[in-house]
Design an enzyme around this catalytic site. Structure first.
Site, PDB file in Angstrom:
ATOM      1  N   PRO A 153       4.646  -5.157  -0.888  1.00 27.44           N
ATOM      2  CA  PRO A 153       4.556  -3.946  -1.705  1.00 27.44           C
ATOM      3  C   PRO A 153       4.333  -4.275  -3.182  1.00 27.44           C
ATOM      4  CG  PRO A 153       6.852  -4.423  -1.205  1.00 27.44           C
ATOM      5  CD  PRO A 153       6.031  -5.448  -0.459  1.00 27.44           C
ATOM      6  N   GLY A 154       3.514  -3.492  -3.824  1.00 28.05           N
ATOM      7  CA  GLY A 154       3.309  -3.616  -5.258  1.00 28.05           C
ATOM      8  C   GLY A 154       3.709  -2.312  -5.922  1.00 28.05           C
ATOM      9  N   ARG A 155       2.807  -1.342  -5.849  1.00 27.67           N
ATOM     10  CA  ARG A 155       3.025  -0.046  -6.503  1.00 27.67           C
ATOM     11  C   ARG A 155       4.395   0.555  -6.193  1.00 27.67           C
ATOM     12  NH1 ARG A 155      -1.256   3.430  -7.762  1.00 27.67           N
ATOM     13  NH2 ARG A 155      -2.546   2.239  -6.326  1.00 27.67           N
ATOM     14  N   GLY A 161       0.764  -1.248   0.000  1.00 25.45           N
ATOM     15  CA  GLY A 161       0.000   0.000   0.000  1.00 25.45           C
ATOM     16  C   GLY A 161       0.788   1.287   0.000  1.00 25.45           C
ATOM     17  N   CYS A 163     -13.550   5.653 -28.704  1.00 27.59           N
ATOM     18  CA  CYS A 163     -14.869   6.276 -28.757  1.00 27.59           C
ATOM     19  C   CYS A 163     -15.538   6.264 -27.388  1.00 27.59           C
ATOM     20  CB  CYS A 163     -15.730   5.556 -29.785  1.00 27.59           C
ATOM     21  SG  CYS A 163     -14.882   5.420 -31.356  1.00 27.59           S
ATOM     22  N   GLU A 164     -14.982   7.009 -26.443  1.00 22.14           N
ATOM     23  CA  GLU A 164     -15.521   7.160 -25.092  1.00 22.14           C
ATOM     24  C   GLU A 164     -15.097   8.537 -24.618  1.00 22.14           C
ATOM     25  OE1 GLU A 164     -16.990   4.840 -22.963  1.00 22.14           O
ATOM     26  OE2 GLU A 164     -16.709   2.995 -24.108  1.00 22.14           O
ATOM     27  N   ARG A 203      -5.896   4.276 -15.495  1.00 20.91           N
ATOM     28  CA  ARG A 203      -5.901   4.923 -14.180  1.00 20.91           C
ATOM     29  C   ARG A 203      -6.556   6.308 -14.185  1.00 20.91           C
ATOM     30  NH1 ARG A 203      -2.269   6.238 -11.437  1.00 20.91           N
ATOM     31  NH2 ARG A 203      -3.103   5.557  -9.464  1.00 20.91           N
TER      32      ARG A 203
END
Ligand SMILES: *Cc1c(COP(=O)(O)O)cnc(C)c1O
Length: 423
Positions: free
Chosen positions: A274-276, A239, A343-344, A312
């Site tokens: 930990p990741g991020r 985190g 197309c969004e 994100r």
């Protein structure tokens, strides 16, 4: 130190010009700096020196095989959330014993695959999962080492979509119900309780939520031991935040100091997931400007990366720094949105930025895109999954090539009742 920097007016990843990679690989692509990955790992490795602790890389942040392998060779275990991630971790050389299996909805078939592979620890998140895991372990004639993930009900102070440690989140077992769950686990013969786990959210920039969550879990550990359970491991989760704009996330040294203080004398082996923090700042997304469309209130810079490549901004209202790959000396700016071709209306990478004027063919770099970037990419609009490149010093290699459209559509089938296409 930044591993992405201008040299002679050209943005480089370590010793390689991003424009050189773009010329060879095409755009868009993700680029990871091996030196940046190693530097991020070193902070954790240094941080746990002298502690009875280990680090399992939360590979959902970036599950590129080369990235997992790099960490594995430095001593990392892996925190996985699916049987598919387990296969990747094993394929990247992570020993099964160093794998922790997390997740709120593991299927019996996935638990079976994990036990057959011999993963080191399964973090269970519900009573139903305790029962299912025990049944699977019984069937295989093995004993599963488990922790129970508790939800300590603290506010991580992050975006609503990435907070996990509140009562209203689906994750973990409510800390007030934890003793019952441990009691159930101890009655199930093919489970061996080894500890407690928590994971309170993502992109935390303050240590206070960790402090209060650890204090709560520490009190619980006391009760659990009094209830007769063996609690040898405390899995702190992941985190820790990174810099996207002007955040000031704590250093790993400061984080470890808080953890050491709050767990002093507890006698638990600690695990970090930990990741991020390990990958986020080590990766960028490189894209080429397709065209520039002036509007009344602002200019739209339409680039060849889109929400399917980096979701994100759309999903979390995330802010990513954007820089031109060729350094600008002029100070002129345009007020613009950087958008993709999808197309969004939600297809944007940045809104209301004042950037140096861009023209068709210019390359841009989207910073801090190494975490939850490529892994969340899709092929929406039949855009091929974005390729990934690793740089190490003056070398670079494509670690996930761009599929051709033929390769993409060859995986599909017509139902047998449709006539063959006449050519
Ligand atoms: C996602 C996740 C992590 C990693 O979170 P980061 O914010 O990327 O560090 C760690 N543990 C568990 C259980 C997770 O689900």
């Amino acid at each position: 130190m930044s591993f992405f920097a201008y040299k002679n007016g050209e943005m480089h990843a370590e010793g390689v010009a991003l424009a050189t990679i773009a010329a060879q690989v095409g755009t868009p692509f993700y680029c990871y700096s091996a030196a940046a990955l190693r530097a991020a790992w070193k902070e954790f490795a240094d941080g746990i020196k002298g502690m009875n602790a280990s680090v399992c890389y939360a590979m959902k942040a970036n599950s590129n095989l080369a990235v997992i392998r790099l960490f594995g060779e430095l001593g990392a275990g892996a925190d996985i959330v699916s049987a598919g991630e387990m296969r990747r971790a094993l394929a990247a050389g992570i020993p099964a014993k160093r794998i922790i299996y997390s997740g709120v909805g593991k299927k019996a078939s996935e638990l079976m695959a994990a036990l057959q592979a011999g993963v080191g620890q399964i973090n269970v998140e519900s009573s139903a999962e305790l029962e299912t895991l025990n049944a699977v372990a019984t069937q295989l004639g093995v004993t599963a080492d488990i922790t129970i993930r508790v939800n300590p009900d603290v506010d991580a102070g992050t975006h609503a979509k990435i907070t996990t440690g509140r009562k209203e989140n689906k994750f973990g077992i409510d800390i007030d119900l934890a003793r019952e769950a441990f009691a159930l686990a101890s009655r199930l013969p093919n489970l061996r309780v080894v500890g407690v786990a928590m994971h309170i959210g993502s992109q935390l920039t303050s240590l206070a939520p960790y402090r209060s969550a650890i204090a709560r879990v520490r009190a619980l550990i006391g009760q659990l031991r009094a209830d007769g359970h063996t609690i040898d491991r405390f899995d702190i989760g992941g985190g820790l935040g990174i810099v996207y704009a002007d955040e000031q996330p704590p250093s790993i040294a400061d984080f470890m100091a808080v953890v050491a203080k709050e767990t002093a004398g507890l006698g638990c082996e600690l695990t970090f997931e930990p990741g991020r923090r390990l990958v986020g700042e080590a990766g960028v997304l490189v894209s080429e400007v397709i065209l520039v469309k002036p509007g009344v209130s602002k200019t739209f810079v339409i680039v060849d990366a889109a929400m399917n490549d980096l979701i994100r901004p759309t999903l979390y209202e995330a802010w990513h720094d954007i820089l031109p790959v060729r350094e600008r000396q002029d100070t002129a700016t345009i007020h613009c949105d950087i958008v993709g071709p999808i197309c969004e209306s939600g297809d944007y990478l940045a809104q209301n930025r004042d950037l140096a004027p861009l023209a068709a063919g210019d390359l841009i770099m989207i910073r801090s895109a190494g975490a939850y970037g490529a892994v969340m990419a899709s092929a929406y609009n039949s855009r091929p999954l974005v390729p990934e490149v690793m740089v190490d010093g003056t070398r670079f290699a494509v670690t996930r090539p761009r599929l051709t459209i033929d390769e993409m559509i060859s995986a599909e089938r017509f139902p047998p009742w449709m006539e063959p296409i006449k050519s």
